[in-house]
Design a protein around this motif. Structure first.
Motif, PDB file in Angstrom:
ATOM      1  N   GLU A  18      24.513  30.564  -4.532  1.00 43.22           N
ATOM      2  CA  GLU A  18      22.997  30.548  -3.775  1.00 43.22           C
ATOM      3  C   GLU A  18      22.393  30.802  -5.236  1.00 43.22           C
ATOM      4  O   GLU A  18      22.476  32.487  -6.155  1.00 43.22           O
ATOM      5  CB  GLU A  18      22.049  31.997  -2.722  1.00 43.22           C
ATOM      6  CG  GLU A  18      21.025  31.539  -3.205  1.00 43.22           C
ATOM      7  CD  GLU A  18      20.619  32.670  -1.784  1.00 43.22           C
ATOM      8  OE1 GLU A  18      21.096  32.767  -0.374  1.00 43.22           O
ATOM      9  OE2 GLU A  18      20.317  33.856  -2.067  1.00 43.22           O
ATOM     10  N   VAL A  19      21.380  30.564  -6.041  1.00 44.69           N
ATOM     11  CA  VAL A  19      20.788  29.733  -7.209  1.00 44.69           C
ATOM     12  C   VAL A  19      18.896  30.979  -7.194  1.00 44.69           C
ATOM     13  O   VAL A  19      18.233  29.542  -6.468  1.00 44.69           O
ATOM     14  CB  VAL A  19      21.294  28.726  -8.404  1.00 44.69           C
ATOM     15  CG1 VAL A  19      20.582  29.258  -9.360  1.00 44.69           C
ATOM     16  CG2 VAL A  19      22.907  28.853  -8.559  1.00 44.69           C
ATOM     17  N   GLU A  20      18.817  31.720  -7.741  1.00 47.23           N
ATOM     18  CA  GLU A  20      17.583  31.656  -7.587  1.00 47.23           C
ATOM     19  C   GLU A  20      17.017  31.586  -9.558  1.00 47.23           C
ATOM     20  O   GLU A  20      17.712  31.892 -10.196  1.00 47.23           O
ATOM     21  CB  GLU A  20      17.159  33.268  -6.745  1.00 47.23           C
ATOM     22  CG  GLU A  20      16.769  33.439  -6.125  1.00 47.23           C
ATOM     23  CD  GLU A  20      16.402  34.973  -5.724  1.00 47.23           C
ATOM     24  OE1 GLU A  20      15.714  35.278  -5.286  1.00 47.23           O
ATOM     25  OE2 GLU A  20      17.702  35.819  -5.879  1.00 47.23           O
ATOM     26  N   LEU A  21      15.177  30.832  -8.920  1.00 47.51           N
ATOM     27  CA  LEU A  21      14.999  29.942 -10.734  1.00 47.51           C
ATOM     28  C   LEU A  21      13.719  31.052  -9.992  1.00 47.51           C
ATOM     29  O   LEU A  21      13.447  31.505  -9.820  1.00 47.51           O
ATOM     30  CB  LEU A  21      14.930  29.455 -10.697  1.00 47.51           C
ATOM     31  CG  LEU A  21      16.341  28.290 -10.289  1.00 47.51           C
ATOM     32  CD1 LEU A  21      16.435  27.717  -9.827  1.00 47.51           C
ATOM     33  CD2 LEU A  21      16.420  27.079 -12.060  1.00 47.51           C
ATOM     34  N   PHE A  22      13.598  31.866 -11.329  1.00 50.72           N
ATOM     35  CA  PHE A  22      12.074  32.710 -12.127  1.00 50.72           C
ATOM     36  C   PHE A  22      11.110  31.963 -12.900  1.00 50.72           C
ATOM     37  O   PHE A  22      11.874  31.613 -13.759  1.00 50.72           O
ATOM     38  CB  PHE A  22      12.325  34.033 -12.157  1.00 50.72           C
ATOM     39  CG  PHE A  22      13.284  34.715 -10.995  1.00 50.72           C
ATOM     40  CD1 PHE A  22      12.155  35.343 -10.043  1.00 50.72           C
ATOM     41  CD2 PHE A  22      14.572  34.907 -11.102  1.00 50.72           C
ATOM     42  CE1 PHE A  22      12.769  36.144  -9.217  1.00 50.72           C
ATOM     43  CE2 PHE A  22      14.908  35.334  -9.861  1.00 50.72           C
ATOM     44  CZ  PHE A  22      14.308  36.183  -8.894  1.00 50.72           C
ATOM     45  N   THR A  23      11.024  30.926 -12.909  1.00 55.02           N
ATOM     46  CA  THR A  23      10.016  29.817 -14.375  1.00 55.02           C
ATOM     47  C   THR A  23       9.036  30.300 -14.570  1.00 55.02           C
ATOM     48  O   THR A  23       7.948  30.188 -13.790  1.00 55.02           O
ATOM     49  CB  THR A  23      10.475  27.769 -13.468  1.00 55.02           C
ATOM     50  OG1 THR A  23      11.505  28.222 -13.032  1.00 55.02           O
ATOM     51  CG2 THR A  23       9.640  27.391 -14.693  1.00 55.02           C
ATOM     52  N   GLU A  24       8.870  30.740 -15.650  1.00 54.76           N
ATOM     53  CA  GLU A  24       7.484  30.874 -16.306  1.00 54.76           C
ATOM     54  C   GLU A  24       6.985  29.622 -17.304  1.00 54.76           C
ATOM     55  O   GLU A  24       7.985  29.624 -18.681  1.00 54.76           O
ATOM     56  CB  GLU A  24       7.317  32.124 -17.276  1.00 54.76           C
ATOM     57  CG  GLU A  24       6.463  32.532 -18.062  1.00 54.76           C
ATOM     58  CD  GLU A  24       6.954  33.540 -19.763  1.00 54.76           C
ATOM     59  OE1 GLU A  24       5.245  33.656 -19.564  1.00 54.76           O
ATOM     60  OE2 GLU A  24       7.982  33.715 -19.726  1.00 54.76           O
ATOM     61  N   PHE A  25       5.898  29.253 -17.193  1.00 59.12           N
ATOM     62  CA  PHE A  25       6.146  27.832 -18.067  1.00 59.12           C
ATOM     63  C   PHE A  25       5.000  28.380 -18.746  1.00 59.12           C
ATOM     64  O   PHE A  25       4.581  28.840 -19.425  1.00 59.12           O
ATOM     65  CB  PHE A  25       4.715  26.990 -17.250  1.00 59.12           C
ATOM     66  CG  PHE A  25       5.402  26.557 -16.710  1.00 59.12           C
ATOM     67  CD1 PHE A  25       6.114  25.425 -16.442  1.00 59.12           C
ATOM     68  CD2 PHE A  25       4.957  26.531 -14.941  1.00 59.12           C
ATOM     69  CE1 PHE A  25       6.722  24.731 -15.374  1.00 59.12           C
ATOM     70  CE2 PHE A  25       6.014  26.142 -13.363  1.00 59.12           C
ATOM     71  CZ  PHE A  25       6.418  24.853 -14.041  1.00 59.12           C
ATOM     72  N   THR A  26       5.792  27.420 -20.579  1.00 59.96           N
ATOM     73  CA  THR A  26       5.681  27.940 -21.841  1.00 59.96           C
ATOM     74  C   THR A  26       5.173  26.624 -22.804  1.00 59.96           C
ATOM     75  O   THR A  26       4.278  26.737 -23.747  1.00 59.96           O
ATOM     76  CB  THR A  26       6.563  28.327 -22.505  1.00 59.96           C
ATOM     77  OG1 THR A  26       7.553  27.326 -22.462  1.00 59.96           O
ATOM     78  CG2 THR A  26       7.131  29.649 -22.004  1.00 59.96           C
ATOM     79  N   ASP A  27       4.393  25.876 -21.705  1.00 55.60           N
ATOM     80  CA  ASP A  27       4.033  24.009 -22.362  1.00 55.60           C
ATOM     81  C   ASP A  27       2.279  24.434 -22.458  1.00 55.60           C
ATOM     82  O   ASP A  27       2.066  23.551 -23.490  1.00 55.60           O
ATOM     83  CB  ASP A  27       4.494  23.331 -21.736  1.00 55.60           C
ATOM     84  CG  ASP A  27       4.411  23.174 -20.153  1.00 55.60           C
ATOM     85  OD1 ASP A  27       3.786  23.472 -19.993  1.00 55.60           O
ATOM     86  OD2 ASP A  27       4.842  22.069 -19.517  1.00 55.60           O
ATOM     87  N   GLY A  28       2.053  25.441 -22.438  1.00 56.26           N
ATOM     88  CA  GLY A  28      -0.046  25.053 -22.351  1.00 56.26           C
ATOM     89  C   GLY A  28      -0.030  24.481 -20.984  1.00 56.26           C
ATOM     90  O   GLY A  28      -1.728  24.019 -20.774  1.00 56.26           O
ATOM     91  N   THR A  29       0.313  24.023 -20.429  1.00 57.78           N
ATOM     92  CA  THR A  29      -0.537  23.579 -18.646  1.00 57.78           C
ATOM     93  C   THR A  29      -0.617  24.790 -18.110  1.00 57.78           C
ATOM     94  O   THR A  29      -0.730  25.352 -17.883  1.00 57.78           O
ATOM     95  CB  THR A  29       0.831  22.499 -18.105  1.00 57.78           C
ATOM     96  OG1 THR A  29       1.666  23.684 -17.654  1.00 57.78           O
ATOM     97  CG2 THR A  29       1.405  21.597 -19.023  1.00 57.78           C
ATOM     98  N   SER A  30      -1.174  23.810 -16.587  1.00 61.14           N
ATOM     99  CA  SER A  30      -1.844  24.781 -16.342  1.00 61.14           C
ATOM    100  C   SER A  30      -1.077  25.219 -14.570  1.00 61.14           C
ATOM    101  O   SER A  30      -1.801  25.464 -13.935  1.00 61.14           O
ATOM    102  CB  SER A  30      -3.335  24.162 -15.343  1.00 61.14           C
ATOM    103  OG  SER A  30      -3.183  22.760 -15.255  1.00 61.14           O
ATOM    104  N   ARG A  31       0.275  24.654 -14.880  1.00 61.40           N
ATOM    105  CA  ARG A  31       0.659  24.966 -13.606  1.00 61.40           C
ATOM    106  C   ARG A  31       1.169  26.390 -13.322  1.00 61.40           C
ATOM    107  O   ARG A  31       1.395  27.882 -14.852  1.00 61.40           O
ATOM    108  CB  ARG A  31       2.665  24.901 -14.429  1.00 61.40           C
ATOM    109  CG  ARG A  31       2.476  22.850 -14.250  1.00 61.40           C
ATOM    110  CD  ARG A  31       3.736  22.178 -14.117  1.00 61.40           C
ATOM    111  NE  ARG A  31       4.346  22.229 -15.808  1.00 61.40           N
ATOM    112  CZ  ARG A  31       5.290  22.045 -16.288  1.00 61.40           C
ATOM    113  NH1 ARG A  31       5.837  21.552 -15.433  1.00 61.40           N
ATOM    114  NH2 ARG A  31       5.436  21.757 -17.554  1.00 61.40           N
ATOM    115  N   ARG A  32       1.766  26.586 -12.250  1.00 65.39           N
ATOM    116  CA  ARG A  32       2.173  28.649 -12.229  1.00 65.39           C
ATOM    117  C   ARG A  32       3.144  29.016 -12.080  1.00 65.39           C
ATOM    118  O   ARG A  32       3.845  27.970 -12.049  1.00 65.39           O
ATOM    119  CB  ARG A  32       1.379  28.339 -10.840  1.00 65.39           C
ATOM    120  CG  ARG A  32      -0.606  28.471 -10.563  1.00 65.39           C
ATOM    121  CD  ARG A  32      -1.097  29.939 -10.861  1.00 65.39           C
ATOM    122  NE  ARG A  32      -2.049  28.927 -10.570  1.00 65.39           N
ATOM    123  CZ  ARG A  32      -3.589  29.336 -11.399  1.00 65.39           C
ATOM    124  NH1 ARG A  32      -2.932  30.406 -12.379  1.00 65.39           N
ATOM    125  NH2 ARG A  32      -4.558  29.456 -10.833  1.00 65.39           N
TER     126      ARG A  32
END
Length: 146
Positions: A122-136
């Protein structure tokens, strides 16, 4: 009257003994090695998803190396290979059953935490976008099989 310290120089006899013992015995380490055999192998996402599709976990004496592949079309994107920290089920166990690491695939910082669940990872991913887009930023879970 003799005392174990010299108040004039600040140097203690006890400190002298500790230094000699350290030189004689060597440094103590608080890090214990876990055997990553149960985690090692190629893991694929059980169901198609939009984040992580494949992990390759390779064990070594110092822990694990984890290579990740993200969901891209027509072929998976290579996120790269990074060292991981392994964890046992308890303080007495030497077999690794979980790992944590962090990837920087160019568009985000992704914390990846894997935990064995029987025959699955079971793999959990915590994603923080750093590319300047409006993605949450978001959290997701991927169930993987060998």
């Amino acid at each position: 009257m003799w005392t174990p310290w010299n108040t004039k120089t600040g140097f203690t006899f006890t400190a002298f003994i500790v230094v000699i013992a350290f030189i004689s015995i060597g440094p103590c380490s608080t890090v214990s090695a876990q055997e990553p055999n149960a985690l090692s192998g190629t893991w694929n996402a059980e169901k198609p998803n939009r984040s992580l599709v494949k992990l390759v976990v390779t064990g070594s004496d110092s822990g694990v190396t984890i290579q990740a592949f993200g969901s891209c079309h027509p072929t998976p994107c290579v996120w790269g290979s990074v060292p991981g920290i392994v964890y046992a089920a308890n303080v007495q166990s030497s077999e690794a059953v979980a790992f944590s690491t962090q990837f920087h695939p160019g568009f985000a910082n992704v914390i990846v935490v894997g935990n064995l669940r029987g025959q699955f990872l079971e793999v959990e991913l915590f994603t923080e976008f750093t590319d300047g887009t409006s993605r949450r930023n978001y959290h997701s879970t991927v169930r993987m099989v060998r």
